[in-house]
Design a protein around this motif. Structure first.
Motif, mmCIF file in Angstrom:
data_model
loop_
_atom_site.group_PDB
_atom_site.id
_atom_site.type_symbol
_atom_site.label_atom_id
_atom_site.label_comp_id
_atom_site.label_asym_id
_atom_site.label_seq_id
_atom_site.Cartn_x
_atom_site.Cartn_y
_atom_site.Cartn_z
ATOM 1 N N VAL A 255 0.822 -1.215 0.000
ATOM 2 C CA VAL A 255 0.000 0.000 0.000
ATOM 3 C C VAL A 255 0.852 1.259 0.000
ATOM 4 N N SER A 256 1.973 1.232 0.719
ATOM 5 C CA SER A 256 2.832 2.423 0.743
ATOM 6 C C SER A 256 3.371 2.738 -0.649
ATOM 7 N N ASP A 257 3.718 1.710 -1.417
ATOM 8 C CA ASP A 257 4.198 1.915 -2.779
ATOM 9 C C ASP A 257 3.060 2.369 -3.689
ATOM 10 N N ALA A 258 1.868 1.851 -3.459
ATOM 11 C CA ALA A 258 0.699 2.281 -4.227
ATOM 12 C C ALA A 258 0.431 3.767 -4.006
ATOM 13 N N LYS A 259 0.625 4.228 -2.781
ATOM 14 C CA LYS A 259 0.449 5.660 -2.511
ATOM 15 C C LYS A 259 1.496 6.477 -3.266
ATOM 16 N N LYS B 242 17.871 -8.987 4.412
ATOM 17 C CA LYS B 242 17.015 -8.215 5.317
ATOM 18 C C LYS B 242 15.713 -7.764 4.663
ATOM 19 N N LEU B 243 15.574 -7.997 3.362
ATOM 20 C CA LEU B 243 14.354 -7.590 2.678
ATOM 21 C C LEU B 243 13.205 -8.532 3.011
ATOM 22 N N LYS B 244 12.021 -7.952 3.104
ATOM 23 C CA LYS B 244 10.838 -8.754 3.414
ATOM 24 C C LYS B 244 9.844 -8.670 2.267
ATOM 25 N N SER C 134 0.172 -7.047 0.288
ATOM 26 C CA SER C 134 0.109 -5.602 0.059
ATOM 27 C C SER C 134 -0.211 -4.818 1.321
ATOM 28 N N THR C 135 -0.925 -5.407 2.267
ATOM 29 C CA THR C 135 -1.305 -4.684 3.480
ATOM 30 C C THR C 135 -0.294 -4.837 4.605
ATOM 31 N N ASP C 136 0.786 -5.563 4.370
ATOM 32 C CA ASP C 136 1.826 -5.738 5.384
ATOM 33 C C ASP C 136 2.706 -4.489 5.396
ATOM 34 N N GLU C 137 2.620 -3.714 6.451
ATOM 35 C CA GLU C 137 3.346 -2.449 6.520
ATOM 36 C C GLU C 137 4.853 -2.643 6.618
ATOM 37 N N GLU C 138 5.294 -3.841 6.981
ATOM 38 C CA GLU C 138 6.725 -4.098 7.088
ATOM 39 C C GLU C 138 7.323 -4.681 5.810
ATOM 40 N N ALA C 139 6.478 -5.041 4.856
ATOM 41 C CA ALA C 139 6.966 -5.645 3.615
ATOM 42 C C ALA C 139 7.582 -4.587 2.710
ATOM 43 N N HIS C 140 8.681 -4.964 2.061
ATOM 44 C CA HIS C 140 9.326 -4.055 1.111
ATOM 45 C C HIS C 140 8.667 -4.125 -0.266
#
Length: 498
Positions: free
Chosen positions: A94-98, A307-309, A313-319
């Motif tokens: 979601v952060s990338d979608a924004k 270290k990348l996760k 899409s709704t996981d705020e910790e996912a890269h």
């Protein structure tokens, strides 16, 4: 099952016929179907647009700008809804979608300044009693064909400038994630855009060809793969249209020995793997200069990759999340297989990744390949996934040559503390968009976006002042107001300004 229909004359329009599947990449299942139009529906949309455009073009630029300003506010008010909808069909976090929406929003902000952008030139006294001036006028009905990887940003890049200039716009979004473009069209009408000025028609090659051929569509803007970009450019140009068609990319990140390695590694990881590498401005090739730089960089990249996760899409910790379809996932895996067959060293393999609870999703973990060489097909072609290739160079000149000789000339980045090297690089590299310690050098909205060679077909770039030029044509007026009683000077030669 949810049905995604067309948007014509300010209303949702459904036409029974062919359907396309829209997947939920996180779970690997069909979540909706999109209607695929036939040519008759495009004809209807263009007829509506042509009729509505006359009054819209006659609307003064200030009032058109007010619509764009209201649209900007509605996008901001609905940002979370738009981002979640985008992520659900594309797979982005979601952060990338924004971020996708925000970069499009910046072009909407640029379009709010259209009264200034449309000003022409004026010369008083170009000759005895003669003044010359120019005015910019809209083309009429124009069209945009947009890709799956930025379902908000690129439709906003195209439509905002085109509409602000007084055109009507036909949007053919990707059938893979079509919901956000429709929602944006609804918000534009809510912002005050007259019905019919913007119409959304879903479709496949049938509609792409019809857009290129339609006599009432005066210009076509396209973003997608290079082969299709070239096809659209040639077909639209053959029909007498303006065309700007942006294609694929294989962007290089060149790392000099004096680079700030902490920042460089962070930049490369984000640029290579962000949005699962599904960006034409991604950085899928890194070119360390010198053996020691290569060894150190490789070690640091491996540490960073660990270290990348990868997550939903709704996981705020996912890269980043899954790629868009199962077919595309298989294509990326095929390129990894090919690179290994060609002799590349597989340092980190992301093909066997599985996310617990989402085993059917289209996930790929980061892949890192070393000792890739320019003769490899996996280097020459665009992979468009979370795959980073290391191509080693012995000298700075060799590194510049790699980026300059590649068939794509979209973007390139140099990582260095040396200002002289940076200046030389920017001047010499044969690529359209250059970053100096900037891994994804997408120009800001008041400049213009576009690559060289097989990354861009056409003379004018996207958005910015080039966008205004693309969506308008210049009329030049030479005028004289004779005084009463003046003698008529009859001449049979081309007049001069003596």
């Amino acid at each position: 099952m949810r049905l995604i229909s067309h948007f014509i004359n300010g209303e949702t329009v459904s036409e029974p016929g062919r359907l396309g599947d829209v997947y939920a990449p996180t779970i690997g299942q069909v979540q909706a179907q999109v209607e695929l139009a036939e040519v008759s529906l495009l004809d209807r949309a263009v007829a509506n647009a042509k009729q509505a455009q006359v009054a819209w073009a006659a609307t003064n630029p200030q009032r058109r700008a007010r619509v764009m300003f209201a649209f900007k506010g509605l996008i901001e008010d609905n940002m979370q809804e738009l981002a979640e909808l985008l992520a659900s069909e594309h797979g982005k976090v979601v952060s990338d979608a924004k971020g996708d929406i925000q970069r499009g929003l910046e072009v909407v902000e640029f379009a709010c300044g259209v009264p200034h952008l449309l000003k022409g030139d004026y010369t008083e006294g170009a000759g005895p009693g003669i003044d010359v001036y120019s005015i910019r006028q809209p083309l009429g009905v124009v069209a945009g064909i947009t890709p799956f990887n930025f379902p908000a940003m690129i439709p906003l890049w195209m439509s905002s400038v085109a509409l602000a200039c007084g055109n009507a716009f036909i949007l053919k979004p990707s059938e893979r994630d079509p919901s956000v473009p429709v929602r944006l069209a609804q918000l534009l009408v809510e912002a005050g855009l007259p019905k019919g000025v913007l119409n959304v028609v879903h479709g496949d090659k049938v509609i792409v060809d019809a857009i290129c051929d339609h006599p009432d569509i005066k210009a076509v803007s396209f973003v997608g793969s290079s082969d299709i970009a070239n096809y659209v450019y040639q077909r639209a140009a053959a029909a007498g249209k303006r065309a700007q068609c942006m294609g694929g990319a294989k962007n290089h990140g060149i790392v000099l020995p004096d680079a700030d390695l902490d920042q460089t590694v962070a930049d490369i990881l984000g640029a290579a793997y962000g949005s699962a590498g599904e960006r034409c401005m991604a950085l899928p090739v890194v070119v360390p200069v010198g053996a020691q730089t290569a060894e150190t960089l490789r070690e640091r990249l491996v540490e960073g990759i660990e270290k990348l996760k990868v997550g939903i899409s709704t996981d705020e910790e996912a890269h980043y999340g899954p790629v868009v379809t199962g077919q595309h996932k298989a294509r990326i895996e095929g390129y990894i297989d090919l690179a290994v067959e060609e002799g590349a060293e597989l340092v980190v393999d992301g093909r066997d990744f599985s996310l617990q609870g989402y085993e059917e999703g289209y996930f790929l973990a980061p892949t890192l390949l070393d000792r890739v060489t320019p003769d490899m097909k996996s280097y020459q072609e665009e992979i468009f996934g979370p795959v980073l290739q290391i191509v080693r160079a012995d000298t700075f000149e060799e590194a510049i040559g790699l980026a300059s000789r590649h068939q794509y000339g979209n973007g390139v980045a140099l990582f260095t503390r040396n200002g002289d090297a940076a200046r030389q690089f920017a001047a010499q590299v044969e690529v359209g968009m250059v970053g100096i310690n900037v891994p994804i050098p997408v120009p800001v909205a008041y400049h213009s976006f576009g690559g060289w060679k097989r990354s861009g077909f056409g003379d004018l770039d996207q958005y910015g002042t080039d966008g205004v030029r693309f969506y308008t044509r210049t009329k030049k007026v030479t005028q004289r107001w004779p005084s009463g009683g003046s003698v008529i000077d009859q001449s049979f030669v081309i007049p001069t300004m003596k």
